[in-house]
Scaffold this motif. Sequence first.
Motif, PDB file in Angstrom:
ATOM      1  N   HIS A   1       0.956  -1.268  -0.022  1.00 40.18           N
ATOM      2  CA  HIS A   1      -0.110  -0.114   0.056  1.00 40.18           C
ATOM      3  C   HIS A   1       0.737   1.415  -0.057  1.00 40.18           C
ATOM      4  CE1 HIS A   1      -3.004  -3.157   1.037  1.00 40.18           C
ATOM      5  NE2 HIS A   1      -3.871  -2.253   0.728  1.00 40.18           N
ATOM      6  N   ARG A   2       2.105   1.240   0.461  1.00 36.18           N
ATOM      7  CA  ARG A   2       3.093   2.275   0.484  1.00 36.18           C
ATOM      8  C   ARG A   2       3.778   2.494  -0.917  1.00 36.18           C
ATOM      9  NH1 ARG A   2       6.390   1.099   5.775  1.00 36.18           N
ATOM     10  NH2 ARG A   2       5.135   2.182   7.443  1.00 36.18           N
ATOM     11  N   ARG A   3       3.879   1.406  -1.648  1.00 31.16           N
ATOM     12  CA  ARG A   3       4.554   1.478  -2.870  1.00 31.16           C
ATOM     13  C   ARG A   3       3.950   0.476  -3.926  1.00 31.16           C
ATOM     14  NH1 ARG A   3       8.821   3.271  -0.015  1.00 31.16           N
ATOM     15  NH2 ARG A   3       9.054   1.324   1.091  1.00 31.16           N
ATOM     16  N   PRO A   4       2.788   0.746  -4.283  1.00 31.55           N
ATOM     17  CA  PRO A   4       1.912  -0.514  -5.084  1.00 31.55           C
ATOM     18  C   PRO A   4       2.590  -0.779  -6.119  1.00 31.55           C
ATOM     19  CG  PRO A   4       0.383   1.109  -4.580  1.00 31.55           C
ATOM     20  CD  PRO A   4       1.860   1.835  -4.102  1.00 31.55           C
ATOM     21  N   GLY A   5       3.429   0.031  -7.004  1.00 33.41           N
ATOM     22  CA  GLY A   5       3.990  -0.549  -8.276  1.00 33.41           C
ATOM     23  C   GLY A   5       5.231  -1.518  -8.026  1.00 33.41           C
ATOM     24  N   GLN A   6       5.616  -1.709  -6.755  1.00 37.39           N
ATOM     25  CA  GLN A   6       7.004  -2.374  -6.323  1.00 37.39           C
ATOM     26  C   GLN A   6       6.362  -4.028  -6.712  1.00 37.39           C
ATOM     27  OE1 GLN A   6      10.258  -1.855  -5.423  1.00 37.39           O
ATOM     28  NE2 GLN A   6       9.589   0.242  -6.100  1.00 37.39           N
ATOM     29  N   MET A   7       5.234  -4.082  -6.834  1.00 40.29           N
ATOM     30  CA  MET A   7       4.665  -5.554  -6.908  1.00 40.29           C
ATOM     31  C   MET A   7       5.298  -6.395  -8.142  1.00 40.29           C
ATOM     32  SD  MET A   7       0.963  -6.635  -6.508  1.00 40.29           S
ATOM     33  CE  MET A   7       0.305  -8.260  -5.865  1.00 40.29           C
ATOM     34  N   ARG A   8       5.148  -5.379  -8.995  1.00 38.92           N
ATOM     35  CA  ARG A   8       5.505  -5.857 -10.491  1.00 38.92           C
ATOM     36  C   ARG A   8       6.896  -6.355 -10.444  1.00 38.92           C
ATOM     37  NH1 ARG A   8       2.944  -0.871 -12.022  1.00 38.92           N
ATOM     38  NH2 ARG A   8       4.790   0.298 -11.517  1.00 38.92           N
ATOM     39  N   ASN A   9       7.963  -5.960  -9.597  1.00 41.73           N
ATOM     40  CA  ASN A   9       9.358  -6.567  -9.582  1.00 41.73           C
ATOM     41  C   ASN A   9       9.282  -7.575  -8.762  1.00 41.73           C
ATOM     42  OD1 ASN A   9       9.965  -4.047 -10.656  1.00 41.73           O
ATOM     43  ND2 ASN A   9      10.133  -2.963  -8.657  1.00 41.73           N
ATOM     44  N   LYS A  10       8.377  -8.486  -8.250  1.00 37.58           N
ATOM     45  CA  LYS A  10       8.436  -9.588  -7.672  1.00 37.58           C
ATOM     46  C   LYS A  10       8.071 -10.914  -8.468  1.00 37.58           C
ATOM     47  CE  LYS A  10       6.819  -8.389  -3.034  1.00 37.58           C
ATOM     48  NZ  LYS A  10       5.837  -8.624  -2.011  1.00 37.58           N
ATOM     49  N   SER A  11       8.839 -11.736  -8.169  1.00 31.52           N
ATOM     50  CA  SER A  11       8.827 -13.184  -9.145  1.00 31.52           C
ATOM     51  C   SER A  11       7.546 -13.782  -8.673  1.00 31.52           C
ATOM     52  CB  SER A  11      10.101 -14.082  -8.750  1.00 31.52           C
ATOM     53  OG  SER A  11       9.675 -14.453  -7.398  1.00 31.52           O
ATOM     54  N   TYR A  12       7.205 -14.799  -9.520  1.00 33.07           N
ATOM     55  CA  TYR A  12       5.851 -15.631  -9.337  1.00 33.07           C
ATOM     56  C   TYR A  12       5.840 -16.050  -8.161  1.00 33.07           C
ATOM     57  CZ  TYR A  12       2.245 -18.965  -9.853  1.00 33.07           C
ATOM     58  OH  TYR A  12       1.001 -19.690  -9.531  1.00 33.07           O
ATOM     59  N   TRP A  13       7.110 -16.669  -7.849  1.00 33.87           N
ATOM     60  CA  TRP A  13       6.803 -17.421  -6.257  1.00 33.87           C
ATOM     61  C   TRP A  13       6.716 -16.330  -5.043  1.00 33.87           C
ATOM     62  CZ3 TRP A  13       5.116 -21.551  -4.398  1.00 33.87           C
ATOM     63  CH2 TRP A  13       5.523 -21.897  -2.986  1.00 33.87           C
ATOM     64  N   GLU A  14       7.534 -15.475  -5.310  1.00 37.77           N
ATOM     65  CA  GLU A  14       7.519 -14.181  -4.210  1.00 37.77           C
ATOM     66  C   GLU A  14       6.135 -13.687  -4.232  1.00 37.77           C
ATOM     67  OE1 GLU A  14      11.859 -11.850  -4.072  1.00 37.77           O
ATOM     68  OE2 GLU A  14      10.414 -11.655  -5.840  1.00 37.77           O
ATOM     69  N   THR A  15       5.588 -13.593  -5.224  1.00 39.68           N
ATOM     70  CA  THR A  15       4.193 -13.157  -5.484  1.00 39.68           C
ATOM     71  C   THR A  15       3.067 -14.042  -4.612  1.00 39.68           C
ATOM     72  OG1 THR A  15       4.577 -11.726  -7.487  1.00 39.68           O
ATOM     73  CG2 THR A  15       2.319 -11.886  -6.948  1.00 39.68           C
ATOM     74  N   ASN A  16       3.193 -15.188  -5.334  1.00 41.04           N
ATOM     75  CA  ASN A  16       1.935 -16.103  -4.614  1.00 41.04           C
ATOM     76  C   ASN A  16       2.462 -17.283  -3.797  1.00 41.04           C
ATOM     77  OD1 ASN A  16       0.270 -15.282  -6.855  1.00 41.04           O
ATOM     78  ND2 ASN A  16       2.192 -15.781  -8.219  1.00 41.04           N
TER      79      ASN A  16
END
Length: 183
Positions: A50-65
């Motif tokens: 919520h502080r940096r929403p766009g940072q999510m794009r830099n995560k790998s599939y596993w980091e995200t899920n």
Amino acid sequence: MLHIIVDVFICLLIADFVSGLGHWAEDTWGAPGRSPLLDKWVILPNIEHHRRPGQMRNKSYWETNHVTVILALVVLGGLLAFHVNAWQAYLTVALISQSNQIHKWAHSQTVPFWVRWLQRIGLLQSVAHHGEHHKRPYAYRFCTTTNLLNPVLDGTGFWHGLEWVIERCGISVKRATEARGGY
Ligand SMILES: [Zn+2]
Ligand SMILES: [Zn+2]
């Protein structure tokens, strides 16, 4: 054939609702400091998002899920243990396991063509739709899977009503975290 399409659609809506319920709970009570494991896996990534929403794009599939995939595997184990045969249950759990991936796509400008198409028709959450969640007062559009449930839940005051009921049960919902606009 039609009943299969209807069933898939209902599974998607259930997955959307579960994503909203989980997200609402995180944003409502997601203050750090109670459990190191919960902080590491859920609370801090949520606040960071919520502080940096766009940072999510830099995560790998596993980091995200990884969190939802592991939880889904546990639930799948339970379904198998209890000999649940309904494919709809497995599909719903599979869709829930990908809710963060779908959320990530709603923060991405570059996505596979079929994802963009599904976003365009609202079956997956679009960038514009999810963008409304990241605006003050951070109290709407908690569902992150489709564009379909949020207008209904927000329009009927569902989350507000849920918080009202929970408060009547003696549980505070006033502990707004930074995810919901600060303490
Ligand atoms: Zn949120
Ligand atoms: Zn987001």
